[in-house]
Design a protein around this motif. Structure first.
Motif, PDB file in Angstrom:
ATOM      1  N   ALA A  35       0.837  -1.199   0.000  1.00 24.39           N
ATOM      2  CA  ALA A  35       0.000   0.000   0.000  1.00 24.39           C
ATOM      3  C   ALA A  35       0.876   1.254   0.000  1.00 24.39           C
ATOM      4  O   ALA A  35       0.602   2.225  -0.713  1.00 24.39           O
ATOM      5  CB  ALA A  35      -0.924   0.006   1.215  1.00 24.39           C
ATOM      6  N   LEU A  36       1.944   1.206   0.783  1.00 22.46           N
ATOM      7  CA  LEU A  36       2.866   2.342   0.839  1.00 22.46           C
ATOM      8  C   LEU A  36       3.533   2.560  -0.525  1.00 22.46           C
ATOM      9  O   LEU A  36       3.679   3.694  -0.990  1.00 22.46           O
ATOM     10  CB  LEU A  36       3.917   2.076   1.919  1.00 22.46           C
ATOM     11  CG  LEU A  36       4.640   3.278   2.517  1.00 22.46           C
ATOM     12  CD1 LEU A  36       3.678   4.283   3.099  1.00 22.46           C
ATOM     13  CD2 LEU A  36       5.636   2.803   3.569  1.00 22.46           C
ATOM     14  N   GLN A  37       3.937   1.458  -1.161  1.00 14.93           N
ATOM     15  CA  GLN A  37       4.574   1.581  -2.480  1.00 14.93           C
ATOM     16  C   GLN A  37       3.583   2.110  -3.514  1.00 14.93           C
ATOM     17  O   GLN A  37       3.921   2.963  -4.336  1.00 14.93           O
ATOM     18  CB  GLN A  37       5.114   0.221  -2.938  1.00 14.93           C
ATOM     19  CG  GLN A  37       6.328  -0.220  -2.135  1.00 14.93           C
ATOM     20  CD  GLN A  37       6.977  -1.462  -2.712  1.00 14.93           C
ATOM     21  OE1 GLN A  37       6.684  -1.877  -3.830  1.00 14.93           O
ATOM     22  NE2 GLN A  37       7.858  -2.066  -1.946  1.00 14.93           N
ATOM     23  N   ALA A  38       2.352   1.598  -3.466  1.00 22.32           N
ATOM     24  CA  ALA A  38       1.347   2.058  -4.427  1.00 22.32           C
ATOM     25  C   ALA A  38       1.039   3.539  -4.199  1.00 22.32           C
ATOM     26  O   ALA A  38       0.862   4.304  -5.143  1.00 22.32           O
ATOM     27  CB  ALA A  38       0.075   1.219  -4.303  1.00 22.32           C
ATOM     28  N   ALA A  39       1.021   3.949  -2.929  1.00 17.32           N
ATOM     29  CA  ALA A  39       0.762   5.366  -2.626  1.00 17.32           C
ATOM     30  C   ALA A  39       1.864   6.235  -3.204  1.00 17.32           C
ATOM     31  O   ALA A  39       1.608   7.291  -3.787  1.00 17.32           O
ATOM     32  CB  ALA A  39       0.667   5.562  -1.112  1.00 17.32           C
ATOM     33  N   ARG A  40       3.091   5.772  -3.071  1.00 14.78           N
ATOM     34  CA  ARG A  40       4.234   6.500  -3.655  1.00 14.78           C
ATOM     35  C   ARG A  40       4.061   6.599  -5.167  1.00 14.78           C
ATOM     36  O   ARG A  40       4.290   7.648  -5.772  1.00 14.78           O
ATOM     37  CB  ARG A  40       5.510   5.752  -3.268  1.00 14.78           C
ATOM     38  CG  ARG A  40       6.796   6.364  -3.813  1.00 14.78           C
ATOM     39  CD  ARG A  40       7.252   5.644  -5.066  1.00 14.78           C
ATOM     40  NE  ARG A  40       8.621   6.019  -5.432  1.00 14.78           N
ATOM     41  CZ  ARG A  40       9.158   5.759  -6.627  1.00 14.78           C
ATOM     42  NH1 ARG A  40       8.442   5.157  -7.545  1.00 14.78           N
ATOM     43  NH2 ARG A  40      10.385   6.097  -6.897  1.00 14.78           N
ATOM     44  N   ASP A  41       3.660   5.479  -5.788  1.00  9.30           N
ATOM     45  CA  ASP A  41       3.579   5.465  -7.246  1.00  9.30           C
ATOM     46  C   ASP A  41       2.399   6.256  -7.792  1.00  9.30           C
ATOM     47  O   ASP A  41       2.436   6.740  -8.914  1.00  9.30           O
ATOM     48  CB  ASP A  41       3.509   4.012  -7.743  1.00  9.30           C
ATOM     49  CG  ASP A  41       4.868   3.350  -7.710  1.00  9.30           C
ATOM     50  OD1 ASP A  41       5.857   4.044  -8.000  1.00  9.30           O
ATOM     51  OD2 ASP A  41       4.950   2.160  -7.390  1.00  9.30           O
ATOM     52  N   ILE A  42       1.329   6.351  -7.010  1.00  5.07           N
ATOM     53  CA  ILE A  42       0.133   7.012  -7.520  1.00  5.07           C
ATOM     54  C   ILE A  42       0.056   8.470  -7.096  1.00  5.07           C
ATOM     55  O   ILE A  42      -0.318   9.325  -7.888  1.00  5.07           O
ATOM     56  CB  ILE A  42      -1.132   6.257  -7.046  1.00  5.07           C
ATOM     57  CG1 ILE A  42      -1.162   4.883  -7.688  1.00  5.07           C
ATOM     58  CG2 ILE A  42      -2.389   7.031  -7.385  1.00  5.07           C
ATOM     59  CD1 ILE A  42      -2.201   3.968  -7.111  1.00  5.07           C
ATOM     60  N   TYR A  43       0.441   8.768  -5.836  1.00  2.39           N
ATOM     61  CA  TYR A  43       0.168  10.103  -5.306  1.00  2.39           C
ATOM     62  C   TYR A  43       1.387  11.003  -5.168  1.00  2.39           C
ATOM     63  O   TYR A  43       1.263  12.144  -4.729  1.00  2.39           O
ATOM     64  CB  TYR A  43      -0.546   9.980  -3.948  1.00  2.39           C
ATOM     65  CG  TYR A  43      -1.944   9.416  -4.071  1.00  2.39           C
ATOM     66  CD1 TYR A  43      -2.954  10.167  -4.669  1.00  2.39           C
ATOM     67  CD2 TYR A  43      -2.252   8.135  -3.603  1.00  2.39           C
ATOM     68  CE1 TYR A  43      -4.235   9.658  -4.793  1.00  2.39           C
ATOM     69  CE2 TYR A  43      -3.537   7.621  -3.722  1.00  2.39           C
ATOM     70  CZ  TYR A  43      -4.525   8.384  -4.321  1.00  2.39           C
ATOM     71  OH  TYR A  43      -5.787   7.883  -4.446  1.00  2.39           O
ATOM     72  N   THR A  44       2.593  10.530  -5.485  1.00  2.82           N
ATOM     73  CA  THR A  44       3.764  11.423  -5.345  1.00  2.82           C
ATOM     74  C   THR A  44       4.563  11.502  -6.643  1.00  2.82           C
ATOM     75  O   THR A  44       5.761  11.742  -6.621  1.00  2.82           O
ATOM     76  CB  THR A  44       4.695  10.966  -4.196  1.00  2.82           C
ATOM     77  OG1 THR A  44       5.315   9.713  -4.551  1.00  2.82           O
ATOM     78  CG2 THR A  44       3.941  10.791  -2.900  1.00  2.82           C
ATOM     79  N   ARG A  45       3.887  11.300  -7.772  1.00  3.45           N
ATOM     80  CA  ARG A  45       4.610  11.283  -9.052  1.00  3.45           C
ATOM     81  C   ARG A  45       5.110  12.664  -9.456  1.00  3.45           C
ATOM     82  O   ARG A  45       6.006  12.788 -10.269  1.00  3.45           O
ATOM     83  CB  ARG A  45       3.694  10.747 -10.165  1.00  3.45           C
ATOM     84  CG  ARG A  45       3.155   9.380  -9.897  1.00  3.45           C
ATOM     85  CD  ARG A  45       2.171   8.978 -10.984  1.00  3.45           C
ATOM     86  NE  ARG A  45       2.852   8.485 -12.165  1.00  3.45           N
ATOM     87  CZ  ARG A  45       2.564   8.850 -13.401  1.00  3.45           C
ATOM     88  NH1 ARG A  45       1.633   9.751 -13.623  1.00  3.45           N
ATOM     89  NH2 ARG A  45       3.206   8.341 -14.418  1.00  3.45           N
TER      90      ARG A  45
END
Lengths: 95, 258
Positions: A35-45
């Protein structure tokens, strides 16, 4: 698509030091690490964040929308709770 | 009407740079094929992000190769106007995506290597390559984390995901040796302090990959026969198909821009 293997997570991003984490959205992931990795990939691009929190959505206890009259209307008539009636001496400067 | 391929003056440094640029472009293109097809939306974004990291690395490396070669070529000409025999990427990276497990196994094999490689290349005496390495290392470090977390979950997941991950490891293992091969041209660059000896990265690579695979309850094959050829342009049947898609627009409408 929600499946039993990928529960929903709420994502909070802190954009700068000193600011609070703000809710930015949600995502599906099988566990906290992904979830943390997906959050990085989706919301901090686009450089939005310096820190990420993810919280299982089912860990959040929410107020009931049908109770919003009881919950929030009583505060609407109590304008004296806003500190706008006080004269601030000039010497205090900007508050 | 197709456009003719360029002729590249492959001095040792141009060739060395093109090999790394081709690695990044071809793997980046493979990952971009997942766009819109990944198992879930979140992973679609993650794969596209990794593909974009690699495309960025490829652009910087191609631009540098063009400067070193000094024959009026640029990043687009290197990418779009070289034939399959002129491509210098690792065979591992042109292998088809297959299922998600195969894509992730290919990724962890390469990313663990790339992270070690770029970290070592930060000390290169070539300032441009050292700068590209410093940027690429941070990206590769994340690719390692993402792909290794997936390997653990696939291997230690269901019977089906375990079987698929193990099959991918068995199938792709023979392509891993090529990452550590060094030829005479590279030896000269290594002696000059420009390149690093990839063979010296093998033990650490094997340790890191073994740790991930063990945690995933998977096993590495015992065979040590390794397939080679990508570095000298002898590719598997898959690269030609990949390039025909990647290059079709520039080959059909030369110099098209938008």
């Amino acid at each position: 698509m929600a499946t039993p293997n990928t529960p929903l997570w709420e994502v909070f991003i802190r954009s700068r030091n000193g600011l609070a984490h703000k809710h930015v959205g949600s995502l599906h992931a099988s566990d906290a690490t992904l979830a943390l990795q997906a959050a990085r990939d989706i919301y901090t691009r686009r450089g939005e964040g310096l820190s990420i929190w993810v919280v299982p959505s089912n860990a959040i206890t929410a107020s009931d929308p049908s109770e919003k009259g009881m919950m929030f209307e009583p505060a609407e008539s109590k304008i004296y709770r806003h500190p706008t009636f006080y004269d601030v001496p000039d010497e205090v400067g900007h508050m | 009407m197709a456009t003719a391929s360029i002729t590249v003056s492959e001095t040792p440094l141009v060739l060395y740079t093109l090999r790394r640029a081709d690695d990044a472009l071809i793997l980046g293109h493979r990952l971009s094929e997942w766009c819109g097809h990944a198992p879930m939306l979140e992973e679609d974004m993650a794969l596209a992000n990794i593909a974009l990291d690699l495309l960025g690395q490829a652009r910087e490396l191609y631009s540098y190769a063009a400067r070193v070669e000094n024959k009026g070529h640029d990043e687009d000409k290197f990418a779009y106007l070289r034939d399959v025999r002129q491509y210098r990427n690792l065979l591992l990276l042109e292998q088809p995506n297959g299922d998600f497990a195969r894509t992730m196994v290919r990724q962890v094999f390469y990313s663990v290597f790339a992270d070690l490689y770029w970290r070592a290349m930060m000390k290169s005496d070539d300032p441009t390559l050292a700068a590209i390495a410093a940027k690429s290392e941070k990206e590769s470090a994340y690719h390692v984390r993402h792909s290794s977390e997936w390997i653990v979950r696939l291997g230690d997941g269901t019977e089906e995901s375990h079987r698929r991950a193990q099959t991918a490891i068995d199938d792709l293992w023979a392509f891993t040796g090529e990452m550590f091969a060094v030829d005479d041209g590279e030896r000269g660059l290594i002696d000059a302090g420009i390149a690093i000896d990839a063979a010296t990265l093998h033990d650490q690579w094997l340790k890191t990959v073994s740790d991930v695979v063990r945690e995933a309850t998977l096993t590495l094959p015992k065979n040590d026969w390794m397939q080679q050829g990508g570095r000298s342009g002898s590719h598997s049947e898959y690269l030609g198909h990949l390039l025909s898609e990647l290059q079709s627009l520039q080959r059909t409408f030369p110099g098209a821009a938008w």
